[in-house]
Design an enzyme around this catalytic site. Structure first.
Site, short mmCIF file in Angstrom:
data_model
loop_
_atom_site.label_atom_id
_atom_site.label_comp_id
_atom_site.label_asym_id
_atom_site.label_seq_id
_atom_site.Cartn_x
_atom_site.Cartn_y
_atom_site.Cartn_z
N ARG A 85 -7.19 -4.44 4.95
CA ARG A 85 -6.32 -5.48 4.40
C ARG A 85 -4.89 -4.92 4.24
O ARG A 85 -4.03 -5.17 5.08
CB ARG A 85 -6.87 -6.00 3.06
CG ARG A 85 -6.32 -7.37 2.68
CD ARG A 85 -5.02 -7.36 1.91
NE ARG A 85 -5.08 -6.54 0.69
CZ ARG A 85 -3.99 -6.19 0.01
NH1 ARG A 85 -2.79 -6.59 0.40
NH2 ARG A 85 -4.11 -5.44 -1.07
N ASP A 86 -4.67 -4.10 3.24
CA ASP A 86 -3.31 -3.60 3.00
C ASP A 86 -2.83 -2.76 4.18
O ASP A 86 -1.65 -2.77 4.53
CB ASP A 86 -3.28 -2.77 1.71
CG ASP A 86 -1.86 -2.52 1.22
OD1 ASP A 86 -0.98 -3.33 1.52
OD2 ASP A 86 -1.64 -1.50 0.55
N ASN B 283 -0.38 3.74 3.19
CA ASN B 283 -1.20 4.09 2.03
C ASN B 283 -1.59 5.56 2.07
O ASN B 283 -1.65 6.16 3.13
CB ASN B 283 -2.52 3.30 2.08
CG ASN B 283 -2.35 1.87 1.61
OD1 ASN B 283 -2.10 0.99 2.42
ND2 ASN B 283 -2.49 1.64 0.32
N CYS C 186 5.20 0.19 5.11
CA CYS C 186 5.94 -0.41 4.01
C CYS C 186 6.85 -1.47 4.61
O CYS C 186 7.72 -1.15 5.41
CB CYS C 186 6.76 0.66 3.30
SG CYS C 186 7.77 0.01 1.97
N HIS D 207 -3.05 2.87 -6.88
CA HIS D 207 -2.84 2.43 -5.49
C HIS D 207 -1.48 2.99 -5.06
O HIS D 207 -0.44 2.43 -5.38
CB HIS D 207 -2.86 0.89 -5.47
CG HIS D 207 -2.62 0.27 -4.13
ND1 HIS D 207 -3.61 -0.35 -3.41
CD2 HIS D 207 -1.49 0.17 -3.37
CE1 HIS D 207 -3.10 -0.82 -2.27
NE2 HIS D 207 -1.81 -0.51 -2.23
N HIS E 91 1.26 4.47 -2.27
CA HIS E 91 1.73 4.56 -0.89
C HIS E 91 2.45 5.90 -0.72
O HIS E 91 3.09 6.39 -1.65
CB HIS E 91 2.67 3.39 -0.57
CG HIS E 91 1.92 2.12 -0.29
ND1 HIS E 91 1.94 1.50 0.92
CD2 HIS E 91 1.10 1.39 -1.07
CE1 HIS E 91 1.18 0.41 0.89
NE2 HIS E 91 0.65 0.32 -0.32
#
Lengths: 295, 295
Positions: free
Chosen positions: A7-8, A241, A232, A199, A201
């Site tokens: 997803r991310d 991530n 990003c 979470h 990055h």
């Protein structure tokens, strides 16, 4: 460990992958030992083409015992779509920065929380768990610094509305260990630390140090992406991530069992990188592959 | 900050650079604000061809006021060569692991310390500062784990012999923050923490977290390489030293002034990467370059 690559990760990669590749990615990750995975998002494919076909991804995966495949849902319609394919967990996405909330999800923080009210109510009714995200927890691409108190406020609101876990996201990867410690302290003063996740990055290479700072502050749940998938949107081309490989390395070498088979995980990273035609983002994977060639 | 790209960095890159490129690298780093730099090593070019011409590099650089260009010297002959070109600081290189000492410098730890005796005596006589390295401080490629007590023993010996600073090197980048904390505690129990420096390789992506752990333990001197130059001879292709860019980011964002101009530093990284035809190793550089393209 919450695996967010599908997803991310994928939503920040330029190339969109077909359903079968995303299913193979997720099943590979489960075979490597991951147990909680975000499989996609029920958002408009007009805005996020990479997430098109999330319903089909989830239908094909099913909901095998011992594995949680969740999906991001922006609203009640998204929740209904997730329920239709059997999701037992969903996630909602808020921001700690007013400017980011308006630009990213097109409403104020208060409006976003209001919108999540019916989502959480219905989820409770049907027995589906809801995870909350608070983005920009360590900085905003539009307004700069974000006060820990602002993050704690949104975190508390999501917790009170029924989110069982709130993932604090350094969306643009600007935070340091010191800032992470302050953030966790502020949030853990309002909600149990066991309800918090980190979470991070790796945009500025700080993610592993931030995980460590959060660990020391008592956080025990972390989001990551195999091979550091993603990026990003505010610095296209930047690192994504924190890599799941790095997280496994850090945790296992500090006495925290993950249940993840690192060699199999690295193979999944090689697979998905080849599908995306990208250079891998895990230094652990790079080192282990180099060592294998050497010996 | 001790910039080691021109020595530890370049000696682990496959391609050897000519003297003029190495001089340009070092002068570029000084222009970016770095003040302590390892310029090369007086070792046999048969073993380390990348360091050939170190005398010429140092001759061209001179010893400008406010800048320290040092060189690694394995023995008295090396010290003499360094003195001949006006070095005011040199470094000696020991190991915390017996197996590594034998394979890397071809003698036992005790023999290496004995060999450094005359080097330190003569350096004292002529007023030249000596820095000591202890390699394998968090693990050995041959014998695995290294006890903090073993590192503390070599550190103490080097300190007692007259090294003003001892750089603890995670040569193969296997350490974690927890291990770093234990290491610093063990060494700081024997020598003042102000005499310790951290030298972390990012092989497994742990370097920034280890710097942070060492910072929290009171260490205030760190080695780094622009653009993460270098690698690991025991995992060819793996990531090198912690990037100077990441170190500057971490320190500056935690209230520690470095005097380094990050934008100029990034330009030096771009220059040296193009000379080496390598992909840059700094995520800070990548993010800032991406941001510049975006805005």
């Amino acid at each position: 460990m919450v695996e967010v690559s599908a997803r991310d990760g994928l939503q920040n990669e330029a190339r969109s992958l077909p359903v079968e590749t995303r299913v193979a990615l997720l099943e590979g990750l489960v075979a490597a030992g991951l147990r909680t995975l975000e499989a996609g998002a029920f958002v408009s494919p007009r805005w996020v083409p990479q997430m098109a076909g999330t319903d089909e991804v989830l239908r094909r995966l099913g909901q095998p015992a011992g594995v949680t495949y969740s999906a991001l849902v922006p609203n009640l319609q998204g929740l209904d779509a997730a329920l239709a394919v059997g999701c037992r967990e969903v996630a909602v996405f808020a921001a700690a920065s007013e400017a980011f909330s308006r630009k990213n999800i097109n409403c104020s923080i208060a409006e976003s929380l209001e919108r999540f009210g019916p989502v959480l109510a219905k989820a409770r009714e049907v027995g589906v768990a809801v995870r909350g995200y608070v983005s920009c927890a360590l900085g905003c691409p539009f307004s700069g610094e974000v006060a820990p108190g602002d993050v704690a406020r949104v975190t508390t609101a999501l917790h009170e509305m029924g989110c069982y876990e709130i993932s604090l996201g350094d969306t643009i990867g600007v935070g340091t260990a010191q800032a992470t410690s302050r953030l966790i302290a502020a949030c853990a003063a309002e909600v149990p630390v066991s309800a918090l996740a980190g979470h991070f990055h790796d945009t500025y290479g700080m993610a592993v140090a931030n995980v460590q700072a959060a660990l020391e502050a008592g956080v025990r749940v972390f989001d990551s992406s195999v091979s550091g998938l993603g990026g990003c949107p505010y610095s296209p081309g930047a690192t994504g991530n924190v890599a799941t490989e790095e997280l496994v390395y850090l945790l296992e070498h500090q006495g925290l069992a993950t249940g993840v088979d690192l060699e199999r995980l690295i193979e999944v990273g090689v697979f998905i990188d080849s599908q995306l035609q990208r250079v891998g983002g895990s230094r652990v994977a790079k080192a282990i592959k180099a060592r294998q060639c050497f010996s």
